[in-house]
Design an enzyme around this catalytic site. Structure first.
Site: not given
Ligand code: GLU
Length: 313
Positions: A68, A71, A195, A247, A265
């Site tokens: 993530s 992003k 994505y 988050y 993650v």
């Molecule tokens: N590719 C992971 C998902 O979409 C990213 C989540 C993350 O890194 O927090 O679940």
């Protein structure tokens, strides 16, 4: 507070040594099968200051799945393409919900709370994809990372992307749900393919800290001297990182670390000390909110020792 290089080097090395020895390492993410094999004992930390001096500790050159953290960079690209129109399809308020939550989407008619929860990042990816083939959009995002880090060796881990394509049912549900509200313009499979691929970019702490430098220096990458975004846009991206980058752990991160940051993650965190430094940390074990357990602790120690919290010493 400005530090001389030996001090910064020493602080980074001491923190890395302490982190490598700690027994409490959190839990490695297993919901993406390919990530489950990460070595929970790994730890890396890199700080690049305003002058470009690099302090590195631990496994600082070991590539990991940025997940993530990508992003932040897709948000930057999408803002470049759409400007403030982006905010019609995604909000910029903290969600207080887990990264893959679906409940808010129903109440808010398919408009995700912010660009860093999965639904929001999928909506941002959809915007980048428009007018392109998926392969072109993936290439564009990867080249942007390579350009920012000035490193053409940065690559996508295809095994991680394939693993998430096979098992990303929750993200598929989020995307289909948004599509039903007309929030996505492209075929859901195309958007998700892009994505999953940008989440699967592999980078080391050193490469990631380089790529984040424009956010620490008013939108200009000191490595190339080129302006990536305007100072105003850099400030705003940092604001979204501070409020939404971890988050439902974003409040705790601001309270303990006091810097804009974005976690993934895979166990990485990119943190920005505005005007001072770009910082990347990696430790694959996660806390209950899906953020790197030791990564957060290391950043808390770092900002405390250097007096770098944006909220004061
Ligand atoms: N590719 C992971 C998902 O979409 C990213 C989540 C993350 O890194 O927090 O679940």
């Amino acid at each position: 507070m400005s530090l001389d290089v030996p001090d910064l080097d020493r602080v980074v090395r001491e923190i890395a040594d302490e982190m490598r020895a700690r027994p409490d390492r959190g839990e490695v993410a297993t919901y993406i099968p390919e990530l489950a094999g990460a070595d929970a004992r790994a730890f890396g930390l890199v700080v690049i200051d305003a002058e470009g001096r690099i302090a590195a500790g631990g496994d600082s050159d070991e590539p990991f799945s940025i997940q993530s953290i990508s992003k932040v960079f897709t948000l930057t690209l999408a803002l470049g393409m759409a400007g403030d129109r982006l905010w019609r399809r995604v909000g910029r308020e903290p969600s207080g919900s887990p990264f893959n939550s679906i409940v808010q989407l129903e109440r808010e008619r398919g408009i995700p709370r912010n660009p860093f929860i999965n639904a929001g990042a999928i909506a941002v990816t959809d915007l980048i994809l428009s007018g392109h083939q998926p392969r072109e959009a993936i290439g564009e995002i990867l080249r942007f990372m390579q350009f920012l880090a000035q490193d053409s060796s940065i690559a996508i881990d295809e095994a991680v992307a394939a693993s998430e394509l096979r098992t990303g049912f929750r993200n598929m549900a989020l995307a289909h749900y948004m599509k039903s509200f007309g929030v996505l313009d492209n075929p859901v499979d195309f958007t998700l393919g892009v994505y999953f691929h940008h989440c699967a970019i592999s980078m080391s702490c050193r490469q990631l800290a380089q790529a984040g430098r424009f956010l620490a220096h008013s939108g200009r990458n000191p490595l190339t001297g080129l302006s990536v975004v305007s100072p105003e846009r850099a400030r705003r991206i940092n604001a979204v990182m501070l409020t939404c980058g971890h988050y439902d752990g974003s409040g705790e991160f601001a309270y303990r670390v006091g810097l804009p940051g974005k976690s993934g993650v895979g166990g990485g965190i990119l943190a920005i000390a505005p005007g001072k430094a770009s910082i990347a940390v990696w430790s694959p074990g996660l806390d209950a909110s899906g953020n790197s357990h030791l990564g957060r602790i290391a950043l808390e120690m770092l900002t405390k020792r250097l007096g770098w919290s944006i909220f004061g010493a």
